[in-house]
Design an enzyme around this catalytic site. Structure first.
Site, PDB file in Angstrom:
ATOM      1  N   PRO A  99       0.831  -1.206   0.000  1.00  0.00           N
ATOM      2  CG  PRO A  99      -0.515  -1.431   1.887  1.00  0.00           C
ATOM      3  CD  PRO A  99       0.652  -2.037   1.189  1.00  0.00           C
ATOM      4  CB  VAL A 100       1.142   4.258  -2.171  1.00  0.00           C
ATOM      5  CG1 VAL A 100       1.789   3.467  -3.279  1.00  0.00           C
ATOM      6  CG2 VAL A 100      -0.299   4.579  -2.485  1.00  0.00           C
ATOM      7  N   GLY A 103       3.284   3.937   5.262  1.00  0.00           N
ATOM      8  CA  GLY A 103       4.401   3.585   6.150  1.00  0.00           C
ATOM      9  C   GLY A 103       4.954   2.201   5.899  1.00  0.00           C
ATOM     10  N   GLY A 105       6.906   1.301   3.181  1.00  0.00           N
ATOM     11  CA  GLY A 105       8.136   1.269   2.379  1.00  0.00           C
ATOM     12  C   GLY A 105       7.932   1.037   0.898  1.00  0.00           C
ATOM     13  CB  SER A 106       5.054   1.683  -1.301  1.00  0.00           C
ATOM     14  OG  SER A 106       4.909   2.056  -2.613  1.00  0.00           O
ATOM     15  CB  SER A 107       8.845   5.197  -2.448  1.00  0.00           C
ATOM     16  OG  SER A 107       9.264   5.451  -1.126  1.00  0.00           O
ATOM     17  CB  ALA A 108      12.359   2.035   0.151  1.00  0.00           C
ATOM     18  CB  ALA A 109       9.647  -2.139  -1.795  1.00  0.00           C
ATOM     19  CG  ASP A 150      11.318   3.385   4.650  1.00  0.00           C
ATOM     20  OD1 ASP A 150      11.453   3.237   5.874  1.00  0.00           O
ATOM     21  OD2 ASP A 150      10.288   3.835   4.129  1.00  0.00           O
TER      22      ASP A 150
HETATM   23  O1  PMV Z   1       6.394   6.365   6.640  1.00  0.00           O
HETATM   24  P1  PMV Z   1       7.640   5.767   6.174  1.00  0.00           P
HETATM   25  O2  PMV Z   1       7.562   4.345   5.879  1.00  0.00           O
HETATM   26  O3  PMV Z   1       8.236   6.525   5.019  1.00  0.00           O
HETATM   27  O4  PMV Z   1       8.684   5.871   7.388  1.00  0.00           O
HETATM   28  C1  PMV Z   1       9.147   7.098   7.827  1.00  0.00           C
HETATM   29  C2  PMV Z   1      10.043   6.901   8.990  1.00  0.00           C
HETATM   30  C3  PMV Z   1      10.561   8.227   9.537  1.00  0.00           C
HETATM   31  O5  PMV Z   1      11.412   7.899  10.621  1.00  0.00           O
HETATM   32  C4  PMV Z   1       9.428   9.089  10.049  1.00  0.00           C
HETATM   33  C5  PMV Z   1      11.340   9.000   8.492  1.00  0.00           C
HETATM   34  C6  PMV Z   1      12.653   8.371   8.110  1.00  0.00           C
HETATM   35  O6  PMV Z   1      13.172   8.769   7.070  1.00  0.00           O
HETATM   36  O7  PMV Z   1      13.194   7.543   8.859  1.00  0.00           O
END
Ligand code: PMV
Length: 312
Positions: A99-100, A103, A105-109, A150
């Site tokens: 899911p985008v 939280g 990690g969609s973009s990193a994956a 991520d």
């Molecule tokens: O919401 P996500 O999955 O992009 O995670 C962000 C995590 C933070 O600590 C808020 C930001 C980061 O870059 O670590």
């Protein structure tokens, strides 16, 4: 043809504090995946790449995408890192069940999957560290000032203990952990949430630094608990982390409703995961309570529920 998957992720403890140099713990979630498939195109000009990414409505030659477009950047960064300028045309197909803006990690994956697949397809596989470093550059386009957690966790596909600017420590849990991930249905905008914390930190540095120190202490205790298999110790640490995340203003009524619902239904611990203000909550559970907790979360408005297992 090259085809591979990269998992999503959750942050178990330490989000936001990790941006300020404290450690955080993240684990891969294999139940959701970004997938990249590459196939050679026979009758097209050499050195051209066609990108098919239906999730984001892109079906175009890469050189026709606008400059700075994150997928285009990921592809170009990879070709530069490989120092490859001559190759038969190929098609890249990207799909994802992660899911985008939640939280996970969609973009990193997606970035790691693209980078890994291109380097394999062109006969020069990049190391996990190189994949993660390139994906970090793309994460900056998405999120401004990411900590790097991520890209590291999805590239390693293992639980990590991570401090900004350092190599992640991969570790193995001593006991199986079962975690329920429940979506508030409200998008979590990482860049905005991180920027909001930054503004509040600037106006009251001592208060925020003290909270980040407390989050750091919880994260270090959590790592010990996970490695030694003391799952019952981990739950209360997650609950305390949630209270501290509320104190820095990244929670929301919807998050707290789901967290309380999981706790009342018997979760060992529950908290938001990722940037917050929306997105997912995570609940550490005893498997015998899985149905009761999932039902309670659904009744409290969770729009989707994933149950994931982390094994020794
Ligand atoms: O919401 P996500 O999955 O992009 O995670 C962000 C995590 C933070 O600590 C808020 C930001 C980061 O870059 O670590």
């Amino acid at each position: 043809m090259t085809s591979l998957n990269v998992p999503g992720k959750i942050i178990l403890l330490g989000e936001h504090a990790v941006v300020y140099g404290r450690p955080a713990i993240a684990i891969p979630v294999h139940d959701v995946q970004a997938k990249v498939t590459i196939s050679t195109i026979k009758d097209a000009d050499a050195n051209s790449i066609y990108l098919d990414a239906p999730n984001v409505h892109i079906s175009d030659w890469v050189h026709d995408l606008s400059e700075g477009q994150p997928l285009r950047e990921a592809i170009q960064l990879t070709l530069s890192a490989l120092n490859i300028h001559e190759f038969p045309a190929f098609q890249l197909r990207i799909s994802s069940t992660i899911p985008v803006a939640s939280g996970m990690g969609s973009s990193a994956a997606v970035s790691v999957a693209l980078i890994r697949a291109i380097s394999i397809h062109l006969g020069n596989p990049l190391s996990i560290e190189q994949q993660s470093a390139l994906a970090f550059e793309v994460e900056k386009l998405h999120h401004g000032t990411p900590s790097g957690i991520d890209n590291n966790v999805v590239a390693h596909e293992k639980p990590i203990f991570y401090s900004r600017g350092e190599q992640p420590q991969v570790f193995i849990p001593g006991e199986r952990m079962v975690i329920v991930i429940a979506d508030t249905g409200i998008p979590s905008q990482t860049a905005q949430a991180v920027e909001g914390v930054r503004e509040r930190w600037v106006s009251d540095e001592d208060y925020y630094e003290a909270i980040f120190d407390q989050i750091s202490d919880l994260t270090i205790l959590a790592k010990r608990a996970i490695i030694s298999g003391q799952i019952s110790v981990l739950g209360p640490l997650m609950n305390q982390n949630q209270v501290l995340l509320e104190a820095i203003g990244v929670s929301s009524p919807e998050i707290e409703k789901l967290v309380q619902s999981a706790q009342s239904a018997g979760a060992l611990g529950a908290k938001l995961s990722g940037a917050g203000r929306g997105g997912n909550i995570i609940a550490l559970i005893d498997p015998s309570h899985e149905q009761t907790i999932s039902d309670a979360l659904e009744e409290s408005g969770a729009v989707s529920i994933i149950s994931t297992r982390v094994t020794p």
